[in-house]
Design a protein around this motif. Structure first.
Motif, PDB file in Angstrom:
ATOM      1  N   LYS A  58      -0.219   6.644  14.341  1.00  0.00           N
ATOM      2  CA  LYS A  58      -1.608   7.075  14.225  1.00  0.00           C
ATOM      3  C   LYS A  58      -1.934   8.199  15.206  1.00  0.00           C
ATOM      4  O   LYS A  58      -1.681   8.085  16.402  1.00  0.00           O
ATOM      5  N   SER A  61      -5.031  10.083  14.254  1.00  0.00           N
ATOM      6  CA  SER A  61      -6.246  10.614  13.620  1.00  0.00           C
ATOM      7  C   SER A  61      -7.271   9.518  13.377  1.00  0.00           C
ATOM      8  O   SER A  61      -6.991   8.330  13.537  1.00  0.00           O
ATOM      9  N   GLN A  90       0.802  -1.211   0.000  1.00  0.00           N
ATOM     10  CA  GLN A  90       0.000   0.000   0.000  1.00  0.00           C
ATOM     11  C   GLN A  90       0.837   1.263   0.000  1.00  0.00           C
ATOM     12  O   GLN A  90       0.389   2.317  -0.428  1.00  0.00           O
ATOM     13  N   VAL A 140       3.234  -3.940   8.545  1.00  0.00           N
ATOM     14  CA  VAL A 140       1.796  -3.864   8.262  1.00  0.00           C
ATOM     15  C   VAL A 140       1.263  -2.519   8.750  1.00  0.00           C
ATOM     16  O   VAL A 140       1.485  -2.128   9.894  1.00  0.00           O
ATOM     17  N   GLN A 141       0.584  -1.824   7.855  1.00  0.00           N
ATOM     18  CA  GLN A 141       0.077  -0.481   8.139  1.00  0.00           C
ATOM     19  C   GLN A 141      -1.432  -0.492   8.377  1.00  0.00           C
ATOM     20  O   GLN A 141      -1.965   0.370   9.053  1.00  0.00           O
ATOM     21  N   GLY A 142      -2.134  -1.461   7.799  1.00  0.00           N
ATOM     22  CA  GLY A 142      -3.601  -1.418   7.793  1.00  0.00           C
ATOM     23  C   GLY A 142      -4.074  -0.647   6.571  1.00  0.00           C
ATOM     24  O   GLY A 142      -3.316   0.148   6.005  1.00  0.00           O
ATOM     25  N   PRO A 143      -5.324  -0.863   6.146  1.00  0.00           N
ATOM     26  CA  PRO A 143      -5.812  -0.209   4.920  1.00  0.00           C
ATOM     27  C   PRO A 143      -5.845   1.313   5.048  1.00  0.00           C
ATOM     28  O   PRO A 143      -6.431   1.836   5.993  1.00  0.00           O
ATOM     29  N   LEU A 144      -5.229   1.995   4.101  1.00  0.00           N
ATOM     30  CA  LEU A 144      -5.154   3.467   4.137  1.00  0.00           C
ATOM     31  C   LEU A 144      -6.340   4.052   3.369  1.00  0.00           C
ATOM     32  O   LEU A 144      -6.713   3.545   2.307  1.00  0.00           O
ATOM     33  N   ARG A 145      -6.916   5.106   3.917  1.00  0.00           N
ATOM     34  CA  ARG A 145      -8.026   5.769   3.221  1.00  0.00           C
ATOM     35  C   ARG A 145      -8.014   7.251   3.564  1.00  0.00           C
ATOM     36  O   ARG A 145      -7.501   7.647   4.618  1.00  0.00           O
ATOM     37  N   PRO A 146      -8.609   8.079   2.697  1.00  0.00           N
ATOM     38  CA  PRO A 146      -8.773   9.484   3.065  1.00  0.00           C
ATOM     39  C   PRO A 146      -9.681   9.570   4.292  1.00  0.00           C
ATOM     40  O   PRO A 146     -10.632   8.797   4.409  1.00  0.00           O
ATOM     41  N   GLU A 147      -9.368  10.487   5.204  1.00  0.00           N
ATOM     42  CA  GLU A 147     -10.154  10.538   6.449  1.00  0.00           C
ATOM     43  C   GLU A 147     -11.054  11.747   6.493  1.00  0.00           C
ATOM     44  O   GLU A 147     -11.702  12.016   7.464  1.00  0.00           O
ATOM     45  N   GLY A 180      -5.414   8.064   6.675  1.00  0.00           N
ATOM     46  CA  GLY A 180      -4.983   7.273   7.814  1.00  0.00           C
ATOM     47  C   GLY A 180      -5.348   5.820   7.636  1.00  0.00           C
ATOM     48  O   GLY A 180      -6.174   5.455   6.785  1.00  0.00           O
ATOM     49  N   SER A 181      -4.708   4.975   8.442  1.00  0.00           N
ATOM     50  CA  SER A 181      -5.019   3.548   8.467  1.00  0.00           C
ATOM     51  C   SER A 181      -5.224   3.165   9.925  1.00  0.00           C
ATOM     52  O   SER A 181      -5.297   4.025  10.794  1.00  0.00           O
ATOM     53  N   THR A 182      -5.294   1.858  10.192  1.00  0.00           N
ATOM     54  CA  THR A 182      -5.511   1.439  11.573  1.00  0.00           C
ATOM     55  C   THR A 182      -4.305   1.728  12.464  1.00  0.00           C
ATOM     56  O   THR A 182      -4.432   1.760  13.681  1.00  0.00           O
ATOM     57  N   SER A 183      -3.131   1.938  11.875  1.00  0.00           N
ATOM     58  CA  SER A 183      -1.947   2.162  12.717  1.00  0.00           C
ATOM     59  C   SER A 183      -1.154   3.408  12.333  1.00  0.00           C
ATOM     60  O   SER A 183      -0.160   3.709  12.985  1.00  0.00           O
ATOM     61  N   THR A 184      -1.560   4.095  11.275  1.00  0.00           N
ATOM     62  CA  THR A 184      -0.769   5.239  10.824  1.00  0.00           C
ATOM     63  C   THR A 184      -1.665   6.413  10.417  1.00  0.00           C
ATOM     64  O   THR A 184      -2.864   6.246  10.180  1.00  0.00           O
ATOM     65  N   VAL A 221      -1.304  10.112   7.800  1.00  0.00           N
ATOM     66  CA  VAL A 221      -0.475  10.669   6.723  1.00  0.00           C
ATOM     67  C   VAL A 221      -0.823  12.145   6.528  1.00  0.00           C
ATOM     68  O   VAL A 221      -2.005  12.496   6.459  1.00  0.00           O
ATOM     69  N   LEU A 228       4.503  10.009   6.783  1.00  0.00           N
ATOM     70  CA  LEU A 228       3.800   8.935   7.479  1.00  0.00           C
ATOM     71  C   LEU A 228       4.130   9.020   8.965  1.00  0.00           C
ATOM     72  O   LEU A 228       5.300   9.149   9.341  1.00  0.00           O
TER      73      LEU A 228
END
Lengths: 84, 335
Positions: free
Chosen positions: B284, B286, A25, A77-84, B309-313, B315, B281
Protein backbone atom coordinates in the motif's frame (compact mmCIF):
# COMPACT_ATOMS: atom_id res chain seq x y z
CA UNK A 1 10.34 -27.27 -12.36
CA UNK A 2 7.22 -25.09 -12.45
CA UNK A 3 8.17 -21.95 -14.40
CA UNK A 4 6.62 -18.53 -14.82
CA UNK A 5 5.21 -19.72 -18.15
CA UNK A 6 3.29 -22.49 -16.38
CA UNK A 7 1.93 -19.95 -13.87
CA UNK A 8 0.77 -17.68 -16.70
CA UNK A 9 -0.92 -20.69 -18.32
CA UNK A 10 -2.64 -21.46 -15.00
CA UNK A 11 -3.82 -17.84 -14.76
CA UNK A 12 -5.25 -18.05 -18.27
CA UNK A 13 -7.07 -21.27 -17.44
CA UNK A 14 -8.34 -20.56 -13.93
CA UNK A 15 -8.54 -16.77 -13.28
CA UNK A 16 -12.15 -16.48 -14.26
CA UNK A 17 -13.22 -19.50 -12.21
CA UNK A 18 -11.24 -18.40 -9.12
CA UNK A 19 -12.64 -14.89 -9.29
CA UNK A 20 -16.20 -16.23 -9.36
CA UNK A 21 -15.81 -17.08 -5.67
CA UNK A 22 -17.38 -14.24 -3.73
CA UNK A 23 -14.43 -13.48 -1.45
CA UNK A 24 -11.73 -13.82 -4.14
CA UNK A 25 -10.86 -10.38 -5.40
CA UNK A 26 -7.70 -10.82 -7.40
CA UNK A 27 -5.27 -13.37 -8.76
CA UNK A 28 -1.68 -13.08 -9.88
CA UNK A 29 1.76 -14.63 -9.71
CA UNK A 30 4.15 -14.43 -6.79
CA UNK A 31 7.62 -15.69 -5.99
CA UNK A 32 7.62 -19.20 -4.55
CA UNK A 33 8.07 -19.08 -0.76
CA UNK A 34 10.81 -21.19 0.78
CA UNK A 35 8.46 -24.04 1.67
CA UNK A 36 7.59 -24.58 -1.99
CA UNK A 37 10.01 -26.86 -3.81
CA UNK A 38 10.32 -27.49 -7.55
CA UNK A 39 8.64 -24.20 -8.46
CA UNK A 40 9.91 -20.71 -9.27
CA UNK A 41 6.55 -19.11 -8.60
CA UNK A 42 3.08 -19.65 -7.21
CA UNK A 43 -0.40 -18.55 -8.16
CA UNK A 44 -1.48 -15.85 -5.72
CA UNK A 45 -5.12 -15.57 -4.75
CA UNK A 46 -6.05 -12.28 -3.08
CA UNK A 47 -9.06 -12.22 -0.74
CA UNK A 48 -11.25 -9.28 0.21
CA UNK A 49 -11.76 -10.63 3.72
CA UNK A 50 -10.09 -13.16 5.98
CA UNK A 51 -12.71 -15.88 5.51
CA UNK A 52 -12.45 -19.58 4.62
CA UNK A 53 -12.29 -20.29 0.88
CA UNK A 54 -12.52 -23.24 -1.47
CA UNK A 55 -9.32 -22.31 -3.29
CA UNK A 56 -7.34 -25.48 -4.14
CA UNK A 57 -3.72 -25.99 -3.06
CA UNK A 58 -2.67 -26.70 -6.67
CA UNK A 59 -3.91 -25.92 -10.16
CA UNK A 60 -3.30 -28.48 -12.87
CA UNK A 61 -2.05 -27.29 -16.24
CA UNK A 62 -1.22 -29.42 -19.29
CA UNK A 63 2.44 -29.65 -20.31
CA UNK A 64 3.40 -29.03 -23.95
CA UNK A 65 5.00 -32.47 -24.20
CA UNK A 66 2.05 -34.17 -22.58
CA UNK A 67 1.25 -34.80 -18.94
CA UNK A 68 0.13 -32.46 -16.19
CA UNK A 69 1.97 -29.90 -14.05
CA UNK A 70 0.62 -28.95 -10.63
CA UNK A 71 1.12 -25.23 -9.99
CA UNK A 72 1.10 -24.36 -6.27
CA UNK A 73 -1.39 -21.78 -4.97
CA UNK A 74 -1.03 -19.38 -2.03
CA UNK A 75 -3.82 -17.29 -0.53
CA UNK A 76 -3.46 -13.87 1.11
CA UNK A 77 -5.88 -11.24 2.40
CA UNK A 78 -5.77 -7.97 0.49
CA UNK A 79 -8.78 -6.08 1.87
CA UNK A 80 -11.60 -4.75 -0.33
CA UNK A 81 -10.23 -3.18 -3.53
CA UNK A 82 -11.81 -0.04 -4.95
CA UNK A 83 -10.94 2.75 -7.37
CA UNK A 84 -9.26 5.53 -5.39
CA UNK B 1 26.28 0.26 -4.42
CA UNK B 2 22.88 -1.40 -4.38
CA UNK B 3 19.71 0.17 -2.99
CA UNK B 4 19.47 -2.19 0.02
CA UNK B 5 23.00 -1.35 1.23
CA UNK B 6 22.35 2.37 0.77
CA UNK B 7 19.08 2.10 2.71
CA UNK B 8 20.96 0.30 5.52
CA UNK B 9 23.63 3.04 5.51
CA UNK B 10 20.91 5.69 5.68
CA UNK B 11 19.33 3.90 8.64
CA UNK B 12 22.59 3.49 10.54
CA UNK B 13 23.66 7.08 9.95
CA UNK B 14 20.37 8.66 10.97
CA UNK B 15 19.05 6.52 13.83
CA UNK B 16 19.75 7.73 17.40
CA UNK B 17 22.79 6.19 19.16
CA UNK B 18 20.59 4.05 21.43
CA UNK B 19 18.62 2.48 18.54
CA UNK B 20 18.90 -1.36 18.56
CA UNK B 21 20.20 -1.38 14.98
CA UNK B 22 23.10 0.88 16.01
CA UNK B 23 23.70 -0.87 19.31
CA UNK B 24 24.00 -4.24 17.58
CA UNK B 25 26.53 -2.97 15.02
CA UNK B 26 30.19 -3.97 15.39
CA UNK B 27 32.47 -1.53 17.32
CA UNK B 28 34.22 -0.22 14.16
CA UNK B 29 30.88 0.57 12.53
CA UNK B 30 29.61 2.23 15.71
CA UNK B 31 32.74 4.40 15.79
CA UNK B 32 32.23 5.39 12.13
CA UNK B 33 28.60 6.25 12.85
CA UNK B 34 29.65 8.40 15.82
CA UNK B 35 32.16 10.26 13.65
CA UNK B 36 29.56 10.85 10.96
CA UNK B 37 26.88 12.12 13.31
CA UNK B 38 28.28 15.68 13.31
CA UNK B 39 27.34 16.05 9.63
CA UNK B 40 24.58 13.44 9.11
CA UNK B 41 22.55 15.03 11.92
CA UNK B 42 23.92 18.52 11.31
CA UNK B 43 21.67 21.59 11.54
CA UNK B 44 21.58 22.08 7.75
CA UNK B 45 20.37 18.55 6.94
CA UNK B 46 16.56 18.50 6.74
CA UNK B 47 16.19 15.04 5.29
CA UNK B 48 18.00 11.99 3.96
CA UNK B 49 17.18 9.40 1.34
CA UNK B 50 18.42 7.04 -1.34
CA UNK B 51 18.06 8.37 -4.86
CA UNK B 52 19.98 9.26 -8.01
CA UNK B 53 22.93 11.61 -7.82
CA UNK B 54 22.31 14.96 -9.48
CA UNK B 55 25.34 16.53 -11.16
CA UNK B 56 25.07 19.97 -12.77
CA UNK B 57 21.29 19.63 -12.71
CA UNK B 58 21.29 16.30 -14.52
CA UNK B 59 20.24 12.92 -13.17
CA UNK B 60 23.24 10.54 -13.31
CA UNK B 61 21.16 7.40 -12.59
CA UNK B 62 23.74 6.48 -9.92
CA UNK B 63 22.04 5.57 -6.64
CA UNK B 64 23.66 7.36 -3.70
CA UNK B 65 22.95 8.41 -0.13
CA UNK B 66 21.13 11.74 -0.39
CA UNK B 67 21.37 14.52 2.17
CA UNK B 68 18.75 17.19 1.63
CA UNK B 69 19.43 20.74 2.73
CA UNK B 70 17.42 23.94 2.47
CA UNK B 71 20.16 25.62 0.47
CA UNK B 72 23.76 24.90 -0.40
CA UNK B 73 26.17 27.15 1.49
CA UNK B 74 29.76 27.99 0.58
CA UNK B 75 32.04 25.51 2.35
CA UNK B 76 33.79 28.29 4.27
CA UNK B 77 30.52 29.10 6.08
CA UNK B 78 30.09 25.54 7.34
CA UNK B 79 31.99 24.37 10.43
CA UNK B 80 34.55 21.75 9.39
CA UNK B 81 32.87 18.92 11.34
CA UNK B 82 29.51 19.62 9.70
CA UNK B 83 30.77 19.48 6.11
CA UNK B 84 29.27 16.52 4.32
CA UNK B 85 31.93 14.28 2.74
CA UNK B 86 31.55 13.11 -0.85
CA UNK B 87 31.73 9.52 0.40
CA UNK B 88 31.76 7.59 3.64
CA UNK B 89 32.68 4.07 4.68
CA UNK B 90 30.93 1.90 7.26
CA UNK B 91 32.72 -1.38 8.03
CA UNK B 92 29.37 -3.22 8.24
CA UNK B 93 28.62 -2.35 4.61
CA UNK B 94 30.97 -3.44 1.80
CA UNK B 95 32.20 -0.70 -0.53
CA UNK B 96 32.17 3.06 -0.43
CA UNK B 97 28.95 4.94 0.20
CA UNK B 98 28.76 7.89 -2.19
CA UNK B 99 26.82 10.91 -0.99
CA UNK B 100 25.03 13.76 -2.74
CA UNK B 101 23.88 17.02 -1.19
CA UNK B 102 20.74 18.40 -2.78
CA UNK B 103 19.09 21.73 -1.98
CA UNK B 104 15.30 21.36 -1.85
CA UNK B 105 14.28 24.68 -0.27
CA UNK B 106 12.45 25.14 3.01
CA UNK B 107 10.20 22.27 4.07
CA UNK B 108 6.61 22.95 4.86
CA UNK B 109 3.49 20.87 5.20
CA UNK B 110 2.21 20.71 1.64
CA UNK B 111 -1.47 20.33 1.00
CA UNK B 112 -1.80 18.74 -2.39
CA UNK B 113 -5.54 19.34 -2.27
CA UNK B 114 -4.94 23.09 -2.60
CA UNK B 115 -5.04 25.31 -5.67
CA UNK B 116 -1.71 25.35 -7.51
CA UNK B 117 -0.57 27.53 -10.43
CA UNK B 118 1.26 26.88 -12.61
CA UNK B 119 -0.44 23.50 -12.80
CA UNK B 120 1.82 20.69 -11.65
CA UNK B 121 1.10 16.96 -11.33
CA UNK B 122 0.53 15.44 -7.90
CA UNK B 123 -2.24 17.85 -6.94
CA UNK B 124 -6.03 17.54 -6.67
CA UNK B 125 -8.02 17.43 -9.89
CA UNK B 126 -11.55 16.42 -10.83
CA UNK B 127 -14.46 17.03 -13.14
CA UNK B 128 -17.00 19.67 -12.22
CA UNK B 129 -19.07 18.21 -9.36
CA UNK B 130 -17.00 15.00 -9.23
CA UNK B 131 -14.84 13.33 -6.60
CA UNK B 132 -11.22 14.39 -6.27
CA UNK B 133 -8.33 12.48 -7.81
CA UNK B 134 -4.77 13.34 -8.72
CA UNK B 135 -3.33 15.01 -11.79
CA UNK B 136 -0.79 12.34 -12.76
CA UNK B 137 1.33 13.81 -15.51
CA UNK B 138 1.53 16.24 -18.36
CA UNK B 139 1.41 14.27 -21.60
CA UNK B 140 0.93 15.03 -25.29
CA UNK B 141 -0.48 13.27 -28.31
CA UNK B 142 2.29 11.56 -30.26
CA UNK B 143 1.40 13.62 -33.32
CA UNK B 144 1.29 16.92 -31.35
CA UNK B 145 4.14 16.58 -28.86
CA UNK B 146 4.23 20.22 -27.77
CA UNK B 147 0.54 20.51 -26.92
CA UNK B 148 0.19 19.69 -23.18
CA UNK B 149 -2.61 17.42 -21.95
CA UNK B 150 -3.51 16.41 -18.41
CA UNK B 151 -3.41 12.68 -17.58
CA UNK B 152 -5.40 11.07 -14.79
CA UNK B 153 -7.91 8.24 -14.42
CA UNK B 154 -11.13 7.93 -16.35
CA UNK B 155 -13.03 7.58 -13.06
CA UNK B 156 -11.53 10.93 -12.00
CA UNK B 157 -11.79 13.07 -15.14
CA UNK B 158 -14.46 11.27 -17.14
CA UNK B 159 -16.93 9.83 -14.60
CA UNK B 160 -15.85 6.27 -15.43
CA UNK B 161 -16.05 7.04 -19.13
CA UNK B 162 -19.63 8.34 -18.94
CA UNK B 163 -18.79 12.06 -19.21
CA UNK B 164 -18.80 13.58 -22.69
CA UNK B 165 -15.74 15.26 -24.22
CA UNK B 166 -15.70 18.92 -23.25
CA UNK B 167 -16.61 18.29 -19.59
CA UNK B 168 -15.02 20.99 -17.42
CA UNK B 169 -12.04 19.89 -15.31
CA UNK B 170 -11.20 21.73 -12.09
CA UNK B 171 -8.03 22.18 -10.04
CA UNK B 172 -8.59 21.72 -7.15
CA UNK B 173 -11.52 19.31 -7.46
CA UNK B 174 -14.99 20.40 -6.31
CA UNK B 175 -14.73 18.64 -2.94
CA UNK B 176 -11.40 20.39 -2.32
CA UNK B 177 -13.02 23.78 -2.82
CA UNK B 178 -12.72 24.11 -6.58
CA UNK B 179 -15.39 26.07 -8.42
CA UNK B 180 -15.94 27.22 -11.97
CA UNK B 181 -13.22 29.85 -11.51
CA UNK B 182 -10.80 26.96 -11.08
CA UNK B 183 -11.57 25.50 -14.48
CA UNK B 184 -8.25 24.46 -16.02
CA UNK B 185 -9.08 22.06 -18.82
CA UNK B 186 -11.77 20.20 -20.73
CA UNK B 187 -12.09 16.44 -21.06
CA UNK B 188 -10.64 15.25 -24.36
CA UNK B 189 -10.79 11.45 -24.31
CA UNK B 190 -10.95 8.45 -21.99
CA UNK B 191 -9.96 4.82 -22.46
CA UNK B 192 -12.92 2.65 -23.47
CA UNK B 193 -14.06 -0.10 -21.10
CA UNK B 194 -14.97 -3.60 -22.25
CA UNK B 195 -17.72 -5.20 -20.14
CA UNK B 196 -17.58 -8.54 -21.98
CA UNK B 197 -16.58 -11.63 -19.97
CA UNK B 198 -12.83 -12.10 -19.51
CA UNK B 199 -9.98 -9.80 -18.66
CA UNK B 200 -10.18 -7.35 -21.52
CA UNK B 201 -9.22 -4.13 -19.74
CA UNK B 202 -5.70 -2.83 -19.25
CA UNK B 203 -6.15 0.63 -17.74
CA UNK B 204 -8.52 3.33 -16.50
CA UNK B 205 -7.22 6.60 -17.95
CA UNK B 206 -8.31 9.89 -19.44
CA UNK B 207 -6.75 13.05 -20.85
CA UNK B 208 -7.90 16.66 -20.84
CA UNK B 209 -6.89 19.69 -22.91
CA UNK B 210 -5.52 22.54 -20.82
CA UNK B 211 -7.07 25.96 -21.20
CA UNK B 212 -3.79 27.85 -20.77
CA UNK B 213 -0.85 25.87 -22.06
CA UNK B 214 1.63 28.40 -20.66
CA UNK B 215 0.45 27.69 -17.12
CA UNK B 216 1.69 24.09 -16.93
CA UNK B 217 4.84 22.54 -15.46
CA UNK B 218 5.66 18.81 -15.53
CA UNK B 219 7.59 18.75 -12.21
CA UNK B 220 6.02 16.31 -9.75
CA UNK B 221 6.59 17.39 -6.12
CA UNK B 222 9.41 15.35 -4.53
CA UNK B 223 9.94 13.35 -7.74
CA UNK B 224 10.73 15.98 -10.33
CA UNK B 225 10.22 15.87 -14.07
CA UNK B 226 9.79 12.20 -15.04
CA UNK B 227 13.08 10.79 -16.27
CA UNK B 228 11.52 9.17 -19.34
CA UNK B 229 9.48 5.98 -19.26
CA UNK B 230 10.81 2.88 -17.53
CA UNK B 231 10.08 -0.84 -17.77
CA UNK B 232 7.62 -2.44 -15.36
CA UNK B 233 9.60 -2.96 -12.14
CA UNK B 234 10.11 -6.57 -11.10
CA UNK B 235 8.54 -7.81 -7.85
CA UNK B 236 10.52 -6.67 -4.83
CA UNK B 237 11.56 -3.31 -6.25
CA UNK B 238 10.37 -0.01 -4.90
CA UNK B 239 8.18 2.53 -6.68
CA UNK B 240 7.11 6.04 -5.71
CA UNK B 241 4.24 8.41 -6.38
CA UNK B 242 3.02 11.84 -5.31
CA UNK B 243 -0.73 12.07 -4.88
CA UNK B 244 -3.44 14.40 -3.65
CA UNK B 245 -4.21 12.49 -0.43
CA UNK B 246 -1.06 10.79 0.83
CA UNK B 247 1.57 12.98 -0.81
CA UNK B 248 4.90 11.39 -1.70
CA UNK B 249 4.99 7.71 -0.76
CA UNK B 250 6.78 4.53 -1.79
CA UNK B 251 5.79 0.87 -1.96
CA UNK B 252 7.23 -2.47 -3.02
CA UNK B 253 5.98 -4.22 -6.15
CA UNK B 254 4.38 -7.56 -5.23
CA UNK B 255 2.82 -8.97 -8.39
CA UNK B 256 2.99 -7.86 -12.04
CA UNK B 257 0.33 -10.27 -13.32
CA UNK B 258 -2.52 -9.07 -11.12
CA UNK B 259 -6.06 -9.71 -12.46
CA UNK B 260 -9.25 -8.51 -10.87
CA UNK B 261 -12.93 -7.85 -11.49
CA UNK B 262 -14.30 -4.39 -10.67
CA UNK B 263 -17.82 -2.96 -10.72
CA UNK B 264 -18.08 0.12 -12.93
CA UNK B 265 -21.15 2.05 -14.11
CA UNK B 266 -22.32 1.04 -17.58
CA UNK B 267 -22.89 3.66 -20.29
CA UNK B 268 -26.54 2.60 -20.63
CA UNK B 269 -27.23 2.66 -16.89
CA UNK B 270 -26.66 0.22 -14.05
CA UNK B 271 -23.40 -1.42 -13.14
CA UNK B 272 -21.29 -4.01 -14.89
CA UNK B 273 -18.17 -6.05 -14.19
CA UNK B 274 -14.85 -5.14 -15.79
CA UNK B 275 -12.02 -7.67 -15.90
CA UNK B 276 -8.55 -6.10 -15.67
CA UNK B 277 -5.35 -8.03 -16.40
CA UNK B 278 -1.58 -7.50 -16.18
CA UNK B 279 -1.97 -4.87 -13.48
CA UNK B 280 0.80 -4.20 -10.95
CA UNK B 281 -0.05 -4.94 -7.33
CA UNK B 282 2.08 -3.20 -4.71
CA UNK B 283 2.31 -2.83 -0.99
CA UNK B 284 0.00 0.00 0.00
CA UNK B 285 1.26 3.44 -0.99
CA UNK B 286 -2.05 5.26 -1.57
CA UNK B 287 -5.53 6.14 -0.39
CA UNK B 288 -8.77 7.55 -1.80
CA UNK B 289 -8.04 10.66 -3.88
CA UNK B 290 -4.63 9.43 -5.06
CA UNK B 291 -6.17 7.91 -8.19
CA UNK B 292 -4.46 9.17 -11.29
CA UNK B 293 -1.04 9.56 -9.67
CA UNK B 294 1.90 8.81 -11.91
CA UNK B 295 3.93 5.91 -10.48
CA UNK B 296 7.70 6.16 -10.99
CA UNK B 297 10.60 3.89 -10.21
CA UNK B 298 13.25 5.17 -7.82
CA UNK B 299 15.26 6.54 -10.74
CA UNK B 300 12.34 8.83 -11.54
CA UNK B 301 11.24 6.93 -14.67
CA UNK B 302 7.49 6.87 -15.16
CA UNK B 303 6.18 3.29 -15.00
CA UNK B 304 2.45 3.41 -14.32
CA UNK B 305 -0.82 5.13 -13.53
CA UNK B 306 -2.27 4.46 -10.08
CA UNK B 307 -6.00 3.69 -9.98
CA UNK B 308 -7.09 1.39 -7.13
CA UNK B 309 -6.26 0.32 -3.63
CA UNK B 310 -7.33 -1.76 -0.65
CA UNK B 311 -6.48 -1.67 3.04
CA UNK B 312 -3.12 -3.34 2.38
CA UNK B 313 -2.35 -2.89 -1.31
CA UNK B 314 -2.23 -0.38 -4.18
CA UNK B 315 -2.67 -1.11 -7.88
CA UNK B 316 -1.32 0.67 -10.95
CA UNK B 317 -1.62 0.07 -14.68
CA UNK B 318 1.63 -0.18 -16.65
CA UNK B 319 2.15 3.14 -18.41
CA UNK B 320 2.69 1.44 -21.76
CA UNK B 321 -0.98 0.37 -21.74
CA UNK B 322 -2.10 3.92 -20.93
CA UNK B 323 0.09 5.58 -23.53
CA UNK B 324 -0.87 3.06 -26.19
CA UNK B 325 -4.62 3.37 -25.49
CA UNK B 326 -4.55 7.17 -25.63
CA UNK B 327 -1.74 7.53 -28.20
CA UNK B 328 0.21 9.87 -25.92
CA UNK B 329 3.73 10.30 -24.58
CA UNK B 330 5.30 12.42 -21.85
CA UNK B 331 5.07 16.12 -22.72
CA UNK B 332 8.43 17.54 -23.74
CA UNK B 333 7.39 21.17 -23.99
CA UNK B 334 8.26 22.10 -20.42
CA UNK B 335 11.89 21.01 -20.38
Amino acid sequence: LITNAACIKALDLYSDRLLQQSNVQGVGIGRAPSDVVDSECVIMVYLAEDLPTDVPDYLEVPCEGGGIQRVPVRVTVQGPLRPE
Amino acid sequence: MNEDDLALAQELLTLPPDAPQVQSADPDTQAAIDRARSWSAGPDVIGTGVASKITSGSNTNELVLKLYVTEKLPERLIPREQRIPSSVELPAIPGTIETDVEAIGPQELQLLSSRIRPLVPGYSVGRLGGSPGTLGAIVAKVNAPLNPLLLSNSHVLAQYGLAPPGMIILQPASRDGGGEADSIATLLESTPFDFNPGFNNLCDAAIASVTNRLNVKPDIPLIGVPNGVGAIPIPGTQVQKTGRTTGHTTGLVKDVHYRTFMSYPRPGGGWGTLGFRDQVLCEKYSDGGDSGSLVCDMQGRAVGLHWAGSTSTSVFSPLAFVFSALNVELWRGGV
